[in-house]
Motif scaffolding. Sequence first.
Motif, PDB file in Angstrom:
ATOM      1  N   ALA A   8       7.177  -8.026   5.635  1.00  0.00           N
ATOM      2  CA  ALA A   8       6.943  -6.617   5.307  1.00  0.00           C
ATOM      3  C   ALA A   8       5.948  -5.939   6.246  1.00  0.00           C
ATOM      4  CB  ALA A   8       6.453  -6.493   3.867  1.00  0.00           C
ATOM      5  N   ARG A   9       5.056  -6.717   6.841  1.00  0.00           N
ATOM      6  CA  ARG A   9       3.968  -6.145   7.644  1.00  0.00           C
ATOM      7  C   ARG A   9       4.447  -5.192   8.751  1.00  0.00           C
ATOM      8  NH1 ARG A   9       0.951 -10.225   7.864  1.00  0.00           N
ATOM      9  NH2 ARG A   9      -0.502  -9.460   6.306  1.00  0.00           N
ATOM     10  N   PRO A  10       5.436  -5.557   9.582  1.00  0.00           N
ATOM     11  CA  PRO A  10       5.853  -4.612  10.639  1.00  0.00           C
ATOM     12  C   PRO A  10       6.410  -3.303  10.080  1.00  0.00           C
ATOM     13  CG  PRO A  10       6.889  -6.768  10.959  1.00  0.00           C
ATOM     14  CD  PRO A  10       6.116  -6.831   9.691  1.00  0.00           C
ATOM     15  N   TYR A  11       7.096  -3.376   8.959  1.00  0.00           N
ATOM     16  CA  TYR A  11       7.631  -2.160   8.342  1.00  0.00           C
ATOM     17  C   TYR A  11       6.500  -1.277   7.830  1.00  0.00           C
ATOM     18  CZ  TYR A  11      12.138  -4.497   8.567  1.00  0.00           C
ATOM     19  OH  TYR A  11      13.275  -5.134   9.008  1.00  0.00           O
ATOM     20  N   ALA A  12       5.506  -1.911   7.207  1.00  0.00           N
ATOM     21  CA  ALA A  12       4.363  -1.156   6.692  1.00  0.00           C
ATOM     22  C   ALA A  12       3.590  -0.511   7.834  1.00  0.00           C
ATOM     23  CB  ALA A  12       3.458  -2.068   5.872  1.00  0.00           C
ATOM     24  N   LYS A  13       3.385  -1.258   8.906  1.00  0.00           N
ATOM     25  CA  LYS A  13       2.652  -0.708  10.053  1.00  0.00           C
ATOM     26  C   LYS A  13       3.414   0.445  10.685  1.00  0.00           C
ATOM     27  CE  LYS A  13      -0.083  -4.681  11.501  1.00  0.00           C
ATOM     28  NZ  LYS A  13      -0.312  -5.683  12.563  1.00  0.00           N
ATOM     29  N   ALA A  19       3.346   8.036   9.475  1.00  0.00           N
ATOM     30  CA  ALA A  19       2.661   8.935   8.542  1.00  0.00           C
ATOM     31  C   ALA A  19       1.332   9.408   9.102  1.00  0.00           C
ATOM     32  CB  ALA A  19       2.462   8.241   7.195  1.00  0.00           C
ATOM     33  N   GLN A  20       0.630   8.522   9.772  1.00  0.00           N
ATOM     34  CA  GLN A  20      -0.664   8.868  10.371  1.00  0.00           C
ATOM     35  C   GLN A  20      -0.472   9.911  11.475  1.00  0.00           C
ATOM     36  OE1 GLN A  20      -2.563   5.609  12.453  1.00  0.00           O
ATOM     37  NE2 GLN A  20      -4.559   6.184  11.592  1.00  0.00           N
ATOM     38  N   ASP A  21       0.512   9.695  12.340  1.00  0.00           N
ATOM     39  CA  ASP A  21       0.779  10.648  13.421  1.00  0.00           C
ATOM     40  C   ASP A  21       1.185  12.017  12.883  1.00  0.00           C
ATOM     41  OD1 ASP A  21       0.160   8.695  15.236  1.00  0.00           O
ATOM     42  OD2 ASP A  21       2.257   8.239  15.764  1.00  0.00           O
ATOM     43  N   ALA A  22       1.914  12.015  11.764  1.00  0.00           N
ATOM     44  CA  ALA A  22       2.360  13.264  11.159  1.00  0.00           C
ATOM     45  C   ALA A  22       1.294  13.866  10.237  1.00  0.00           C
ATOM     46  CB  ALA A  22       3.650  13.043  10.377  1.00  0.00           C
ATOM     47  N   GLY A  23       0.216  13.116   9.960  1.00  0.00           N
ATOM     48  CA  GLY A  23      -0.845  13.601   9.077  1.00  0.00           C
ATOM     49  C   GLY A  23      -0.434  13.661   7.619  1.00  0.00           C
ATOM     50  N   VAL A  24       0.451  12.742   7.209  1.00  0.00           N
ATOM     51  CA  VAL A  24       0.968  12.773   5.836  1.00  0.00           C
ATOM     52  C   VAL A  24       0.853  11.399   5.162  1.00  0.00           C
ATOM     53  CG1 VAL A  24       2.506  14.753   6.147  1.00  0.00           C
ATOM     54  CG2 VAL A  24       3.322  12.456   6.723  1.00  0.00           C
ATOM     55  N   THR A  25      -0.250  10.704   5.389  1.00  0.00           N
ATOM     56  CA  THR A  25      -0.383   9.358   4.834  1.00  0.00           C
ATOM     57  C   THR A  25      -0.384   9.351   3.301  1.00  0.00           C
ATOM     58  OG1 THR A  25      -2.774   9.510   5.140  1.00  0.00           O
ATOM     59  CG2 THR A  25      -1.526   8.317   6.828  1.00  0.00           C
ATOM     60  N   ALA A  93       5.909  -4.893  -1.384  1.00  0.00           N
ATOM     61  CA  ALA A  93       4.987  -5.483  -0.410  1.00  0.00           C
ATOM     62  C   ALA A  93       4.634  -4.475   0.677  1.00  0.00           C
ATOM     63  CB  ALA A  93       5.598  -6.737   0.205  1.00  0.00           C
ATOM     64  N   ILE A  94       5.600  -3.671   1.094  1.00  0.00           N
ATOM     65  CA  ILE A  94       5.343  -2.638   2.097  1.00  0.00           C
ATOM     66  C   ILE A  94       4.330  -1.635   1.551  1.00  0.00           C
ATOM     67  CG2 ILE A  94       6.376  -0.682   3.338  1.00  0.00           C
ATOM     68  CD1 ILE A  94       8.946  -2.426   3.563  1.00  0.00           C
ATOM     69  N   LEU A  95       4.508  -1.238   0.294  1.00  0.00           N
ATOM     70  CA  LEU A  95       3.558  -0.312  -0.336  1.00  0.00           C
ATOM     71  C   LEU A  95       2.152  -0.906  -0.357  1.00  0.00           C
ATOM     72  CD1 LEU A  95       2.711   2.164  -2.002  1.00  0.00           C
ATOM     73  CD2 LEU A  95       3.486   0.918  -4.029  1.00  0.00           C
ATOM     74  N   GLU A  96       2.034  -2.157  -0.742  1.00  0.00           N
ATOM     75  CA  GLU A  96       0.718  -2.797  -0.818  1.00  0.00           C
ATOM     76  C   GLU A  96       0.051  -2.835   0.554  1.00  0.00           C
ATOM     77  OE1 GLU A  96      -1.025  -7.198  -1.813  1.00  0.00           O
ATOM     78  OE2 GLU A  96       0.692  -6.506  -2.983  1.00  0.00           O
ATOM     79  N   LEU A  97       0.796  -3.213   1.580  1.00  0.00           N
ATOM     80  CA  LEU A  97       0.249  -3.264   2.933  1.00  0.00           C
ATOM     81  C   LEU A  97      -0.090  -1.873   3.456  1.00  0.00           C
ATOM     82  CD1 LEU A  97       2.640  -5.985   4.346  1.00  0.00           C
ATOM     83  CD2 LEU A  97       0.154  -6.216   4.008  1.00  0.00           C
ATOM     84  N   PHE A  98       0.763  -0.896   3.156  1.00  0.00           N
ATOM     85  CA  PHE A  98       0.504   0.491   3.552  1.00  0.00           C
ATOM     86  C   PHE A  98      -0.812   0.951   2.927  1.00  0.00           C
ATOM     87  CE2 PHE A  98       0.772   5.067   3.364  1.00  0.00           C
ATOM     88  CZ  PHE A  98       1.480   5.438   4.496  1.00  0.00           C
ATOM     89  N   GLN A 105      -8.417   2.709   6.983  1.00  0.00           N
ATOM     90  CA  GLN A 105      -8.594   3.940   7.762  1.00  0.00           C
ATOM     91  C   GLN A 105      -9.595   4.878   7.103  1.00  0.00           C
ATOM     92  OE1 GLN A 105      -5.143   6.508   8.979  1.00  0.00           O
ATOM     93  NE2 GLN A 105      -6.217   7.964   7.675  1.00  0.00           N
ATOM     94  N   ASP A 106      -9.465   5.061   5.811  1.00  0.00           N
ATOM     95  CA  ASP A 106     -10.302   6.020   5.098  1.00  0.00           C
ATOM     96  C   ASP A 106     -11.585   5.401   4.533  1.00  0.00           C
ATOM     97  OD1 ASP A 106      -8.350   7.835   5.690  1.00  0.00           O
ATOM     98  OD2 ASP A 106      -7.514   7.934   3.665  1.00  0.00           O
ATOM     99  N   ALA A 107     -11.815   4.124   4.802  1.00  0.00           N
ATOM    100  CA  ALA A 107     -13.018   3.413   4.358  1.00  0.00           C
ATOM    101  C   ALA A 107     -13.273   3.554   2.863  1.00  0.00           C
ATOM    102  CB  ALA A 107     -14.244   3.852   5.154  1.00  0.00           C
ATOM    103  N   PHE A 108     -12.273   3.172   2.086  1.00  0.00           N
ATOM    104  CA  PHE A 108     -12.460   3.141   0.638  1.00  0.00           C
ATOM    105  C   PHE A 108     -11.968   1.807   0.102  1.00  0.00           C
ATOM    106  CE2 PHE A 108      -8.097   4.803   0.834  1.00  0.00           C
ATOM    107  CZ  PHE A 108      -7.458   4.066  -0.149  1.00  0.00           C
ATOM    108  N   VAL A 109     -12.387   1.520  -1.098  1.00  0.00           N
ATOM    109  CA  VAL A 109     -11.940   0.318  -1.787  1.00  0.00           C
ATOM    110  C   VAL A 109     -11.541   0.730  -3.201  1.00  0.00           C
ATOM    111  CG1 VAL A 109     -14.244  -0.345  -2.605  1.00  0.00           C
ATOM    112  CG2 VAL A 109     -12.491  -2.092  -2.294  1.00  0.00           C
TER     113      VAL A 109
END
Length: 179
Positions: A8-13, A19-25, A93-98, A105-109
């Motif tokens: 799942a990791r490559p799909y999530a990345k 989404a990051q490039d489009a500003g819609v994470t 799994a993709i959702l979890e990795l995303f 990126q946003d420094a939250f937990v």
Amino acid sequence: MAELTTIARPYAKAAFRFAQDAGVTAQWENMLALAAAVSEQPAMRAWLQQPQLTASDKAQALLEVCGSDALDEPARNFITQLAEYGRLALLPAILELFHELLAAQDAFVDAEIVSADVLEEAEVERLVSSLKQRLGRDVRVTTRVDASLIGGVLVRAGDTVIDGSVRGRLARLAEQLNS
């Protein structure tokens, strides 16, 4: 599970970078959460596992259940690509990795506070403030009640678990007495 995460990791990345490039994470996280929730439903899971269905049939069914206005065109294309490669089962799994990528990126937990009784807002704010100071990151908190704790709270934030519950204290005491 580790194998699913690896696949799942490559799909999530890829989804995250798009989404990051489009500003819609945040929107993509919501869309992935919807698609993952739909794919985990027993009836949908059974439908998606039918070998006689084409990838297009599977993608179309998932997209229809999600709703035409819930997913934007790039997200629909992403779902279609997952279906073509037989990877729709990876959506959770993709959702979890995303989400992990977004948290980094946003420094939250994400933190969960479990208490024996409903906590007042001021108590939750004090706990969040302490967690922010201890972890050095913003904290997104969810709360729930578990009467079996007897009293106190149990906090889970990433790999950190802080057990201040009466049940936890009694368990530690019993362990000390038995050793």
